[in-house]
Design a protein around this motif. Structure first.
Motif, PDB file in Angstrom:
ATOM      1  N   PRO A 115       0.820  -1.209   0.000  1.00 14.38           N
ATOM      2  CA  PRO A 115       0.000   0.000   0.000  1.00 14.38           C
ATOM      3  C   PRO A 115       0.854   1.260   0.000  1.00 14.38           C
ATOM      4  CG  PRO A 115       0.032  -0.985   2.183  1.00 14.38           C
ATOM      5  CD  PRO A 115       0.746  -1.943   1.279  1.00 14.38           C
ATOM      6  N   ALA A 116       0.675   2.111  -0.980  1.00 16.45           N
ATOM      7  CA  ALA A 116       1.440   3.349  -1.082  1.00 16.45           C
ATOM      8  C   ALA A 116       0.609   4.375  -1.829  1.00 16.45           C
ATOM      9  CB  ALA A 116       2.768   3.114  -1.793  1.00 16.45           C
ATOM     10  N   ASP A 117       0.924   5.642  -1.597  1.00 13.60           N
ATOM     11  CA  ASP A 117       0.193   6.727  -2.236  1.00 13.60           C
ATOM     12  C   ASP A 117       1.014   7.468  -3.282  1.00 13.60           C
ATOM     13  OD1 ASP A 117      -2.278   6.640  -0.550  1.00 13.60           O
ATOM     14  OD2 ASP A 117      -0.829   7.038   1.040  1.00 13.60           O
ATOM     15  N   VAL A 118       2.329   7.578  -3.032  1.00 15.63           N
ATOM     16  CA  VAL A 118       3.225   8.322  -3.915  1.00 15.63           C
ATOM     17  C   VAL A 118       4.482   7.498  -4.145  1.00 15.63           C
ATOM     18  CG1 VAL A 118       4.632  10.422  -4.159  1.00 15.63           C
ATOM     19  CG2 VAL A 118       2.382  10.551  -3.065  1.00 15.63           C
ATOM     20  N   PHE A 119       5.010   7.560  -5.371  1.00 14.92           N
ATOM     21  CA  PHE A 119       6.286   6.911  -5.673  1.00 14.92           C
ATOM     22  C   PHE A 119       7.203   7.942  -6.305  1.00 14.92           C
ATOM     23  CE2 PHE A 119       8.687   3.740  -8.572  1.00 14.92           C
ATOM     24  CZ  PHE A 119       9.689   3.562  -7.618  1.00 14.92           C
ATOM     25  N   ALA A 120       8.370   8.132  -5.702  1.00 11.75           N
ATOM     26  CA  ALA A 120       9.400   9.018  -6.245  1.00 11.75           C
ATOM     27  C   ALA A 120      10.630   8.165  -6.506  1.00 11.75           C
ATOM     28  CB  ALA A 120       9.727  10.142  -5.269  1.00 11.75           C
ATOM     29  N   ALA A 121      10.975   7.972  -7.774  1.00 10.15           N
ATOM     30  CA  ALA A 121      12.038   7.058  -8.169  1.00 10.15           C
ATOM     31  C   ALA A 121      13.288   7.820  -8.595  1.00 10.15           C
ATOM     32  CB  ALA A 121      11.569   6.163  -9.307  1.00 10.15           C
ATOM     33  N   ALA A 122      14.419   7.118  -8.574  1.00  8.74           N
ATOM     34  CA  ALA A 122      15.689   7.730  -8.967  1.00  8.74           C
ATOM     35  C   ALA A 122      16.015   7.489 -10.432  1.00  8.74           C
ATOM     36  CB  ALA A 122      16.822   7.207  -8.084  1.00  8.74           C
ATOM     37  N   SER A 158       0.234  -0.418 -14.809  1.00  5.76           N
ATOM     38  CA  SER A 158      -0.953   0.449 -14.714  1.00  5.76           C
ATOM     39  C   SER A 158      -1.244   0.859 -13.272  1.00  5.76           C
ATOM     40  CB  SER A 158      -2.183  -0.261 -15.311  1.00  5.76           C
ATOM     41  OG  SER A 158      -1.973  -0.542 -16.674  1.00  5.76           O
ATOM     42  N   LEU A 159      -0.178   1.051 -12.506  1.00  2.02           N
ATOM     43  CA  LEU A 159      -0.332   1.429 -11.102  1.00  2.02           C
ATOM     44  C   LEU A 159      -0.008   2.891 -10.850  1.00  2.02           C
ATOM     45  CD1 LEU A 159       1.165  -1.762  -9.418  1.00  2.02           C
ATOM     46  CD2 LEU A 159      -1.236  -1.106  -9.637  1.00  2.02           C
ATOM     47  N   ALA A 160       0.398   3.608 -11.884  1.00  2.00           N
ATOM     48  CA  ALA A 160       0.650   5.048 -11.776  1.00  2.00           C
ATOM     49  C   ALA A 160       0.549   5.645 -13.165  1.00  2.00           C
ATOM     50  CB  ALA A 160       2.025   5.324 -11.173  1.00  2.00           C
ATOM     51  N   GLY A 161       0.144   6.881 -13.212  1.00  2.00           N
ATOM     52  CA  GLY A 161       0.052   7.542 -14.508  1.00  2.00           C
ATOM     53  C   GLY A 161       0.596   8.948 -14.447  1.00  2.00           C
ATOM     54  N   GLY A 162       1.130   9.417 -15.553  1.00  2.00           N
ATOM     55  CA  GLY A 162       1.603  10.784 -15.643  1.00  2.00           C
ATOM     56  C   GLY A 162       2.739  11.175 -14.730  1.00  2.00           C
ATOM     57  N   PRO A 163       3.801  10.348 -14.616  1.00  2.00           N
ATOM     58  CA  PRO A 163       4.926  10.753 -13.763  1.00  2.00           C
ATOM     59  C   PRO A 163       5.586  12.020 -14.292  1.00  2.00           C
ATOM     60  CG  PRO A 163       5.504   8.813 -15.071  1.00  2.00           C
ATOM     61  CD  PRO A 163       4.039   9.036 -15.256  1.00  2.00           C
ATOM     62  N   VAL A 164       6.066  12.832 -13.364  1.00  2.00           N
ATOM     63  CA  VAL A 164       6.708  14.100 -13.706  1.00  2.00           C
ATOM     64  C   VAL A 164       8.145  14.076 -13.196  1.00  2.00           C
ATOM     65  CG1 VAL A 164       6.685  16.603 -13.348  1.00  2.00           C
ATOM     66  CG2 VAL A 164       4.520  15.339 -13.547  1.00  2.00           C
ATOM     67  N   THR A 165       9.099  14.442 -14.068  1.00  2.00           N
ATOM     68  CA  THR A 165      10.496  14.532 -13.630  1.00  2.00           C
ATOM     69  C   THR A 165      10.662  15.818 -12.824  1.00  2.00           C
ATOM     70  OG1 THR A 165      11.302  13.327 -15.558  1.00  2.00           O
ATOM     71  CG2 THR A 165      12.889  14.708 -14.389  1.00  2.00           C
ATOM     72  N   PHE A 166      11.113  15.685 -11.575  1.00  2.00           N
ATOM     73  CA  PHE A 166      11.185  16.861 -10.716  1.00  2.00           C
ATOM     74  C   PHE A 166      12.610  17.303 -10.389  1.00  2.00           C
ATOM     75  CE2 PHE A 166      11.073  13.190  -8.000  1.00  2.00           C
ATOM     76  CZ  PHE A 166      11.786  13.493  -6.852  1.00  2.00           C
ATOM     77  N   VAL A 167      13.591  16.400 -10.488  1.00  2.00           N
ATOM     78  CA  VAL A 167      14.998  16.773 -10.294  1.00  2.00           C
ATOM     79  C   VAL A 167      15.888  15.835 -11.102  1.00  2.00           C
ATOM     80  CG1 VAL A 167      14.911  17.859  -8.001  1.00  2.00           C
ATOM     81  CG2 VAL A 167      15.104  15.371  -8.188  1.00  2.00           C
ATOM     82  N   ILE A 195       8.261  11.500 -10.290  1.00  2.00           N
ATOM     83  CA  ILE A 195       7.359  11.302  -9.154  1.00  2.00           C
ATOM     84  C   ILE A 195       5.943  11.154  -9.686  1.00  2.00           C
ATOM     85  CG2 ILE A 195       7.009  13.794  -8.771  1.00  2.00           C
ATOM     86  CD1 ILE A 195       6.938  13.170  -5.745  1.00  2.00           C
ATOM     87  N   ALA A 196       5.132  10.334  -9.003  1.00  2.00           N
ATOM     88  CA  ALA A 196       3.751  10.117  -9.448  1.00  2.00           C
ATOM     89  C   ALA A 196       2.885   9.691  -8.284  1.00  2.00           C
ATOM     90  CB  ALA A 196       3.701   9.050 -10.543  1.00  2.00           C
ATOM     91  N   THR A 197       1.604  10.022  -8.362  1.00  2.00           N
ATOM     92  CA  THR A 197       0.640   9.445  -7.430  1.00  2.00           C
ATOM     93  C   THR A 197       0.263   8.072  -7.960  1.00  2.00           C
ATOM     94  OG1 THR A 197      -1.204  10.466  -8.613  1.00  2.00           O
ATOM     95  CG2 THR A 197      -0.285  11.690  -6.748  1.00  2.00           C
ATOM     96  N   LEU A 198      -0.037   7.160  -7.084  1.00  2.00           N
ATOM     97  CA  LEU A 198      -0.366   5.800  -7.480  1.00  2.00           C
ATOM     98  C   LEU A 198      -1.873   5.663  -7.705  1.00  2.00           C
ATOM     99  CD1 LEU A 198       2.084   3.880  -5.146  1.00  2.00           C
ATOM    100  CD2 LEU A 198       2.373   4.483  -7.547  1.00  2.00           C
ATOM    101  N   SER A 199      -2.230   4.889  -8.704  1.00  2.00           N
ATOM    102  CA  SER A 199      -3.633   4.780  -9.112  1.00  2.00           C
ATOM    103  C   SER A 199      -4.506   4.155  -8.036  1.00  2.00           C
ATOM    104  CB  SER A 199      -3.743   3.978 -10.411  1.00  2.00           C
ATOM    105  OG  SER A 199      -3.156   2.699 -10.264  1.00  2.00           O
ATOM    106  N   THR A 217      12.929   2.610 -13.344  1.00  2.00           N
ATOM    107  CA  THR A 217      12.250   2.011 -12.190  1.00  2.00           C
ATOM    108  C   THR A 217      10.808   2.503 -12.089  1.00  2.00           C
ATOM    109  OG1 THR A 217      13.405   3.685 -10.857  1.00  2.00           O
ATOM    110  CG2 THR A 217      14.258   1.442 -10.789  1.00  2.00           C
ATOM    111  N   MET A 218      10.550   3.728 -12.493  1.00  2.00           N
ATOM    112  CA  MET A 218       9.169   4.208 -12.535  1.00  2.00           C
ATOM    113  C   MET A 218       8.371   3.429 -13.581  1.00  2.00           C
ATOM    114  SD  MET A 218       6.713   6.171 -11.485  1.00  2.00           S
ATOM    115  CE  MET A 218       7.439   7.479 -10.480  1.00  2.00           C
TER     116      MET A 218
END
Length: 265
Positions: A93-100, A112-121, A229-233, A104-105
């Motif tokens: 169970p998770a709400d947000v995923f921020a990958a390196a 189909s567990l996350a949509g629209g990830p945004v590169t933040f750094v 980073i993305a919110t999880l579906s 991995t994202m």
């Protein structure tokens, strides 16, 4: 928090029964039901899975988020992005995923567990050596010396994949004495003096607070990692998840990340 809530009900219920009793004795005033008392706000929690290299910055942002959302707790799971992605795919169970890394994202988006990830750094590697640099390492080629004990991240994790790219760009072969599962564990080997050098992120060198020295090298520019980073579906706390991502992407989030040595995408 639970004890406090129970204590309030313990006080409120006898009072309610007393009022009801007065009503039964002919009081003209309607009895006040305990059920009419304002409901106590339920404690809220948002769970963030994040790359180990984000530990310091996200912990700071988590405290800011809690301050701005009274009654909310931010729960973190820091580790190898590859491991975190697998945990999410397996149902953690998770709400947000921020990958390196985007790779991995992709493990999560492909499921189909996350949509629209945004590169933040973005982040780049440095050579980390103990503060006294006993092996006198000052360039990437020094890591090829069999007398120099080197730690690297395992290839399947983002910092390891970046190290492979950087060494290939330099045309060098390094035989590490250990392969670690995330960048924090790799850096710890240097801090403990168990190795003479390691390839870690520049941000981790800065976060060490002078316990290690960072050495920049040209080939690191060819192995820069983008962080999405993305919110999880299936996020249990979807609204809070979106708000936490908004904080990371805000000017406040950018300032915290830049101070730690991350680069803008």
């Amino acid at each position: 928090m639970v004890f406090r809530r129970l204590s309030r009900w313990a006080i409120a219920l006898p009072a309610a029964f007393a009022l009801a009793g007065l009503a039964g004795c002919g009081s003209a005033e309607p009895a006040t039901s305990a059920s009419s008392a304002p409901a106590q706000a339920a404690a809220k929690e948002v769970t963030v899975f994040a790359a180990a290299s984000l530990t310091g910055t996200f912990t700071e942002l988590g405290k800011s988020f809690e301050s701005a959302h009274p009654g909310t707790t931010v729960k973190f799971n820091f580790g190898s992005s590859a491991t975190l992605a697998q945990q999410i795919v397996q149902g953690a169970p998770a709400d947000v995923f921020a990958a390196a890394s985007p790779a991995t994202m992709k493990t999560v988006t492909d499921a189909s567990l996350a949509g629209g990830p945004v590169t933040f750094v973005r982040n780049k590697l440095q050579i980390a050596v103990p503060a006294d640099n006993p092996a006198k390492v000052d360039a990437l080629k020094d890591l090829t010396d069999p007398k120099v004990k080197v730690a690297l991240c395992a290839e399947q994790v983002p910092c390891g994949a970046a190290a492979v790219k950087a060494l290939a760009a330099a045309g060098l072969t390094v035989k590490p004495v250990t392969l670690e599962q995330d960048v924090k564990a790799t850096l710890t080997k240097v801090q403990l003096g168990e190795v003479d050098a390691a390839l870690v992120y520049r941000t981790d060198v800065i976060a060490s607070g002078g316990k290690v020295t960072g050495i920049a090298f040209t080939e690191a520019d060819q192995a820069i990692n983008d962080y999405p980073i993305a919110t999880l579906s299936k996020a249990p706390a979807g609204d809070l998840a979106k708000q936490f991502v908004d904080l990371v992407l805000s000017q406040q989030g950018k300032d915290v990340l830049a101070k730690a040595g991350f680069e803008a995408p």
